[in-house]
Every structure is written in C-alpha cells, then in structure tokens.
Design a protein around this motif. Sequence first.
Motif, mmCIF file in Angstrom:
data_model
loop_
_atom_site.group_PDB
_atom_site.id
_atom_site.type_symbol
_atom_site.label_atom_id
_atom_site.label_comp_id
_atom_site.label_asym_id
_atom_site.label_seq_id
_atom_site.Cartn_x
_atom_site.Cartn_y
_atom_site.Cartn_z
ATOM 1 N N GLU A 119 46.114 45.980 44.284
ATOM 2 C CA GLU A 119 45.733 44.684 44.832
ATOM 3 C C GLU A 119 44.369 44.270 44.307
ATOM 4 O OE1 GLU A 119 47.059 43.267 48.676
ATOM 5 O OE2 GLU A 119 47.463 45.369 49.166
ATOM 6 N N THR A 120 44.239 42.981 44.083
ATOM 7 C CA THR A 120 43.012 42.421 43.529
ATOM 8 C C THR A 120 42.882 40.975 43.995
ATOM 9 O OG1 THR A 120 41.776 42.081 41.482
ATOM 10 C CG2 THR A 120 44.139 41.675 41.386
ATOM 11 N N THR A 121 41.885 40.300 43.507
ATOM 12 C CA THR A 121 41.704 38.873 43.755
ATOM 13 C C THR A 121 41.598 38.187 42.404
ATOM 14 O OG1 THR A 121 40.528 39.349 45.799
ATOM 15 C CG2 THR A 121 40.270 37.153 44.890
ATOM 16 N N GLN A 123 40.726 34.613 40.884
ATOM 17 C CA GLN A 123 40.134 33.303 41.147
ATOM 18 C C GLN A 123 40.219 32.932 42.629
ATOM 19 O OE1 GLN A 123 41.384 30.208 38.441
ATOM 20 N NE2 GLN A 123 41.287 31.567 36.674
ATOM 21 N N GLY A 124 39.885 33.890 43.486
ATOM 22 C CA GLY A 124 39.838 33.651 44.917
ATOM 23 C C GLY A 124 41.160 33.776 45.649
ATOM 24 N N HIS A 125 42.242 34.117 44.952
ATOM 25 C CA HIS A 125 43.554 34.254 45.579
ATOM 26 C C HIS A 125 43.976 35.722 45.593
ATOM 27 C CE1 HIS A 125 44.383 29.963 45.814
ATOM 28 N NE2 HIS A 125 43.818 29.869 44.619
ATOM 29 N N ARG A 126 44.512 36.162 46.720
ATOM 30 C CA ARG A 126 44.971 37.540 46.853
ATOM 31 C C ARG A 126 46.166 37.764 45.926
ATOM 32 N NH1 ARG A 126 46.700 40.404 52.482
ATOM 33 N NH2 ARG A 126 47.065 42.467 51.639
ATOM 34 N N ALA A 127 46.105 38.844 45.153
ATOM 35 C CA ALA A 127 47.158 39.122 44.180
ATOM 36 C C ALA A 127 47.317 40.631 44.016
ATOM 37 C CB ALA A 127 46.824 38.486 42.834
ATOM 38 N N PHE A 150 51.300 36.825 43.801
ATOM 39 C CA PHE A 150 50.259 36.127 44.549
ATOM 40 C C PHE A 150 50.704 35.902 45.987
ATOM 41 C CE2 PHE A 150 49.605 34.710 40.189
ATOM 42 C CZ PHE A 150 48.245 34.901 40.036
ATOM 43 N N LYS A 151 49.792 36.046 46.917
ATOM 44 C CA LYS A 151 50.058 35.686 48.307
ATOM 45 C C LYS A 151 49.878 34.183 48.424
ATOM 46 C CE LYS A 151 48.993 36.672 53.055
ATOM 47 N NZ LYS A 151 48.327 37.553 53.993
#
Length: 191
Positions: A119-121, A123-127, A150-151
């Motif tokens: 899990e990472t971010t 550009q500001g989106h949880r992915a 992406f969430k």
Amino acid sequence: MFARMRLIGAFAALLTAIVVGVQSAPPAPTGARTVDLRSTAAPMETTMKSPIVATTDPSPFDPCRDIPFDALQRLGLAFTPPEPQDGLRCQFDAGNYQLAVEPIIWRTYEKSLPPDALETTIQGHRAATYWVLKPTYHNSYWFFSCMVAFKTSYGVLQQALFYSTVYSNPEVDCPSTNLQRANDLMPYYKF
C-alpha cells in the motif's frame, strides 16, 4: 359389447376431465382489493455480487470515454485505438505492453487486495501495487501482469499492466512502468 365398453370409457374420461378442470381452475376474484406499489429513491442495497458498495451511479468513470485520446497518444498508449471490453473495462495498447483500466463498483478496495499488496499513496490517493502473475525462476509463463488499485468513493479503480515475455521488445519492468502510468493518468481518473 365392445361398443358399450368404448362408450363407458369415453364417458369416464369426459367425467374425469371435468372434475380435474373444476379443481384446477383459478379462484374467482373476491371483491375490489387494490395493491399499493411503493417506490423509494434509495439505491438498491443488494446485487448479485458481494460485498455491496452502496452507489447510485452504475458508471462513475468510463476510461474509454473519459480519458482524452490526445492524452493517450502523448503517453504512448494509443498504438491501437482504446478497446472497450466487458463492463467499464478499457484496454490501451503501448506496443510492447497493454494497460487495462477498470472501475469496480461492487467490490471494496480492502476486499480487492491480496495479502502481498504494497500500500502506498499516489498523488494523495490511497493505492496499492501487486503482482497478478509473477515472473518465476524459469519464466515458463508467456504473460506477466501487475496491478495498481486505487481506493475510490464508488469502490476500487484497477489499472492492470500486462505484457508478453516472448513478444515484448523491449521487455517491461511491470511494477515501475505501471506506477509511472498511474501517475501519468491520475489527472483523468475519477475518485
């Protein structure tokens, strides 16, 4: 004698048909009962697939429609025209690899991730990133595939990159290329 037996048999068959017909007839209507049909504007809470994400828009994002073709050309994803597939899935061709983008409204982000997802971010989106079909020590598979998920507010947005180990020239570094394309396509995605 034979004619009399036939006449009695025919009469018995007629009598049986009348009795069965009377017993199986639908009941007669009994007065003026009305049925009230009610409706609400609430979204359906159940579908054939589970778990359910409550949504009112069955097509929150269509990659083939919502990503401009000139952006795909600029990114090198228009080797062939975008190809709509089942549901809202759209496949883009980069020549030596393909990229498929699909919004999924019937499954949550958490239920989409395998145990080995990172899990990472982005550009500001949880992915999350993960392999779908990993390379093996003897590379006996013809295709490899990796995913960025992406969430979103409607469920999950999946971006799958896949390539052939036999026909891809130059060979593709799946996770890093897929992550780069996720960053490039981020302005066109709807969350």
